[in-house]
Design a protein around this motif. Structure first.
Motif, PDB file in Angstrom:
ATOM      1  N   GLY A 152      13.760  43.756  80.873  1.00 28.67           N
ATOM      2  CA  GLY A 152      14.502  44.540  80.614  1.00 28.67           C
ATOM      3  C   GLY A 152      16.012  44.642  81.128  1.00 28.67           C
ATOM      4  N   ALA A 153      16.077  44.186  82.261  1.00 30.47           N
ATOM      5  CA  ALA A 153      17.479  43.698  82.715  1.00 30.47           C
ATOM      6  C   ALA A 153      18.210  42.702  82.165  1.00 30.47           C
ATOM      7  N   GLN A 154      17.419  41.571  81.637  1.00 25.89           N
ATOM      8  CA  GLN A 154      18.099  40.595  81.004  1.00 25.89           C
ATOM      9  C   GLN A 154      18.318  41.076  79.516  1.00 25.89           C
ATOM     10  N   ASN A 155      17.747  41.665  79.006  1.00 26.38           N
ATOM     11  CA  ASN A 155      17.987  42.302  77.562  1.00 26.38           C
ATOM     12  C   ASN A 155      19.332  43.233  77.667  1.00 26.38           C
ATOM     13  N   ALA A 156      19.388  44.126  78.585  1.00 29.49           N
ATOM     14  CA  ALA A 156      20.480  44.945  78.644  1.00 29.49           C
ATOM     15  C   ALA A 156      21.760  44.128  79.133  1.00 29.49           C
ATOM     16  N   ALA A 157      21.788  43.141  79.834  1.00 25.28           N
ATOM     17  CA  ALA A 157      22.977  42.145  80.201  1.00 25.28           C
ATOM     18  C   ALA A 157      23.333  41.404  78.950  1.00 25.28           C
ATOM     19  N   ALA A 158      22.158  40.933  78.477  1.00 26.46           N
ATOM     20  CA  ALA A 158      22.803  40.242  76.954  1.00 26.46           C
ATOM     21  C   ALA A 158      23.344  41.124  76.039  1.00 26.46           C
ATOM     22  N   ARG A 159      22.912  42.341  75.799  1.00 22.80           N
ATOM     23  CA  ARG A 159      23.560  43.260  75.019  1.00 22.80           C
ATOM     24  C   ARG A 159      24.963  43.508  75.361  1.00 22.80           C
ATOM     25  N   ARG A 160      25.192  43.674  76.640  1.00 23.47           N
ATOM     26  CA  ARG A 160      26.621  43.890  77.287  1.00 23.47           C
ATOM     27  C   ARG A 160      27.370  42.486  76.988  1.00 23.47           C
ATOM     28  N   LEU A 161      26.793  41.502  77.085  1.00 20.79           N
ATOM     29  CA  LEU A 161      27.631  40.270  77.110  1.00 20.79           C
ATOM     30  C   LEU A 161      28.193  39.849  75.723  1.00 20.79           C
ATOM     31  N   ALA A 162      27.268  40.448  74.433  1.00 25.72           N
ATOM     32  CA  ALA A 162      27.546  40.529  73.375  1.00 25.72           C
ATOM     33  C   ALA A 162      28.071  39.264  72.617  1.00 25.72           C
ATOM     34  N   VAL A 163      27.223  38.197  72.990  1.00 32.48           N
ATOM     35  CA  VAL A 163      27.429  36.869  72.406  1.00 32.48           C
ATOM     36  C   VAL A 163      26.520  36.758  71.122  1.00 32.48           C
ATOM     37  N   PRO A 164      27.217  36.848  69.978  1.00 29.22           N
ATOM     38  CA  PRO A 164      26.320  36.950  68.578  1.00 29.22           C
ATOM     39  C   PRO A 164      25.026  35.918  68.741  1.00 29.22           C
ATOM     40  N   ASP A 165      23.985  36.741  67.993  1.00 27.80           N
ATOM     41  CA  ASP A 165      22.833  35.884  68.004  1.00 27.80           C
ATOM     42  C   ASP A 165      21.980  35.549  69.095  1.00 27.80           C
ATOM     43  N   PHE A 166      22.605  35.830  70.184  1.00 31.74           N
ATOM     44  CA  PHE A 166      21.910  35.568  71.574  1.00 31.74           C
ATOM     45  C   PHE A 166      21.233  36.810  72.263  1.00 31.74           C
ATOM     46  N   THR A 167      20.433  37.381  71.562  1.00 29.42           N
ATOM     47  CA  THR A 167      20.084  38.697  72.260  1.00 29.42           C
ATOM     48  C   THR A 167      18.965  38.283  73.361  1.00 29.42           C
ATOM     49  N   THR A 168      18.382  37.234  73.327  1.00 27.76           N
ATOM     50  CA  THR A 168      17.570  36.642  74.313  1.00 27.76           C
ATOM     51  C   THR A 168      16.069  36.970  74.195  1.00 27.76           C
TER      52      THR A 168
END
Length: 244
Positions: free
Chosen positions: A146-162
């Motif tokens: 959950g922490a990883q997904n939230a961080a990836a969402r904030r980082l906002a690199v297209p296509d890398f939601t992880t």
């Protein structure tokens, strides 16, 4: 042939002037981690995901419908822990809103600790894969994802939601030459899918044929490597560190 190779290099070895810079290869590693961890949770803990929450929502519905192959308790525990982890990831994002390397470092340090604690628990608990031990592992791993997904969402690199590939797969197909498009993001999307597949395959092979707990150690080491890479860039002022 030159263009795909150029795109591949832009993802795996981007220069500091690239808008997303080294975030791309680091998030690709986190995508591999997702595959490894979900392979462990589904195959060892039994029909539950700790990263793929779409699956858990569906499993919850199946359980309520009377299916006995899925655990309502485990699905709900995972969903709640994932949401709590996303809250933690959101707080880290709010702590470092102006520097994406620091955001990623904070999230991966937390995630590394949770996954390695889960590994230690899986090795030391008397019965880690059933009952309370199983619930504990689900909580620790779902918090991390959950922490990883939230961080990836904030980082906002297209296509890398992880952790989610549905939109990536849709874009891979709908923006392909077969659909009449020539989208330059094909390589990045293909790498995201391949990363998840490779992680799940490796995690599955190891859990089924070598050691049930080893996938967690591997995931923890990959996360530690990502945190180390992010820590080396916390003082960077390159364009990719700025929020999107």
């Amino acid at each position: 042939m030159i263009t795909p190779l150029r795109d591949l290099r832009a993802v795996l070895a981007p220069g500091p002037e690239h808008r997303h810079g080294p975030l791309q290869p680091m998030l690709l590693v986190l995508t591999v981690v997702t595959g490894v961890v979900d392979a462990f949770s589904y195959l060892v803990l039994g029909n539950v995901f700790v990263a793929n929450m779409t699956g858990n929502v569906v499993f919850t519905a199946f359980s309520l419908a009377g299916a006995t192959a899925f655990s309502l308790r485990s699905s709900l525990v995972s969903l709640l822990a994932f949401a709590a982890g996303a809250v933690l990831g959101g707080r880290i994002g709010n702590r470092f809103p102006d520097h994406r390397a620091r955001l990623l470092l904070g999230a991966t340090v937390l995630e590394t600790a949770l996954v390695l604690v889960a590994y230690v628990c899986s090795e030391t608990l008397a019965d880690p894969f059933t009952g309370t031990g199983r619930d504990l592992l689900i909580v620790l791993l779902a918090l991390a994802m959950g922490a990883q997904n939230a961080a990836a969402r904030r980082l906002a690199v297209p296509d890398f939601t992880t952790t989610v590939l549905t939109q990536t797969l849709t874009g891979l197909a709908s923006d392909s030459p077969l659909a009449g498009e020539a989208d330059g993001r094909f390589v990045r999307r293909a790498l995201a899918v391949a990363g998840m597949f490779a992680g799940a395959l490796a995690g599955g092979l190891i859990a089924l044929h070598a050691s049930r707990t080893l996938p967690l150690l591997i995931a923890g080491l990959l996360l530690a490597a990502t945190a180390t890479a992010a820590s080396a860039r916390v003082r960077s002022t390159d364009i990719w560190t700025r929020p999107v």
